[in-house]
Design a protein around this motif. Structure first.
Motif, PDB file in Angstrom:
ATOM      1  N   LYS A   1       0.830  -1.215   0.000  1.00 29.18           N
ATOM      2  CA  LYS A   1       0.000   0.000   0.000  1.00 29.18           C
ATOM      3  C   LYS A   1       0.861   1.259   0.000  1.00 29.18           C
ATOM      4  CE  LYS A   1      -3.926  -2.100   2.366  1.00 29.18           C
ATOM      5  NZ  LYS A   1      -4.628  -2.221   3.655  1.00 29.18           N
TER       6      LYS A   1
ATOM      7  N   ALA B   1       2.142   1.745  -3.459  1.00 26.57           N
ATOM      8  CA  ALA B   1       1.080   2.239  -4.348  1.00 26.57           C
ATOM      9  C   ALA B   1       0.828   3.727  -4.131  1.00 26.57           C
ATOM     10  CB  ALA B   1      -0.200   1.444  -4.125  1.00 26.57           C
TER      11      ALA B   1
ATOM     12  N   GLU C   1       9.022  -1.049  -6.898  1.00 27.05           N
ATOM     13  CA  GLU C   1       7.927  -1.964  -7.267  1.00 27.05           C
ATOM     14  C   GLU C   1       8.465  -3.298  -7.758  1.00 27.05           C
ATOM     15  OE1 GLU C   1       5.825   0.452 -10.107  1.00 27.05           O
ATOM     16  OE2 GLU C   1       4.531   1.323  -8.557  1.00 27.05           O
TER      17      GLU C   1
END
Length: 111
Positions: free
Chosen positions: A39, A42, A89
């Motif tokens: 999270k 993101a 990522e």
């Protein structure tokens, strides 16, 4: 087993009950840390990215999950340094895959 319990055994003096407790805690708590890291990535929350990677790293080290430890070090570096979200990522995805394999291996170890 693919992962090494050498550091944990050194810490515990080979105490199987202690080792089991540490592994159970790892299996129960780390999935939440992974989700929180995901999270934070993101949302590009670099301070939180660093914090969750930093929290996962010593557990991976203690349980001999060396690739994850290295991935968390890299994520920490990017989060505090260049803030390269693409590298974070990519590294996260590799670490997540390795952690899932470790969870399976350690669940089998506990049986």
């Amino acid at each position: 087993m693919k992962y090494s319990l050498n550091k944990l055994n050194e810490l515990s003096g080979g105490d199987k009950e202690f080792n089991t407790s540490v592994i159970q805690t790892f299996i129960s708590e780390t999935p939440d840390d992974i989700e929180n890291l995901k999270k934070a990535i993101a949302n590009k929350e670099f301070d939180h990215i660093y914090q969750f990677a930093h929290k996962i790293k010593p557990n991976a080290d203690l349980l001999g999950i060396d690739q994850v430890r290295e991935h968390m070090l890299a994520i920490e570096g990017h989060a505090r340094g260049d803030k390269n979200i693409d590298a974070i990522e990519k590294t996260y995805l590799e670490a997540e895959t390795e952690l899932q394999a470790a969870f399976d291996a350690y669940r089998n170890y506990l049986k």
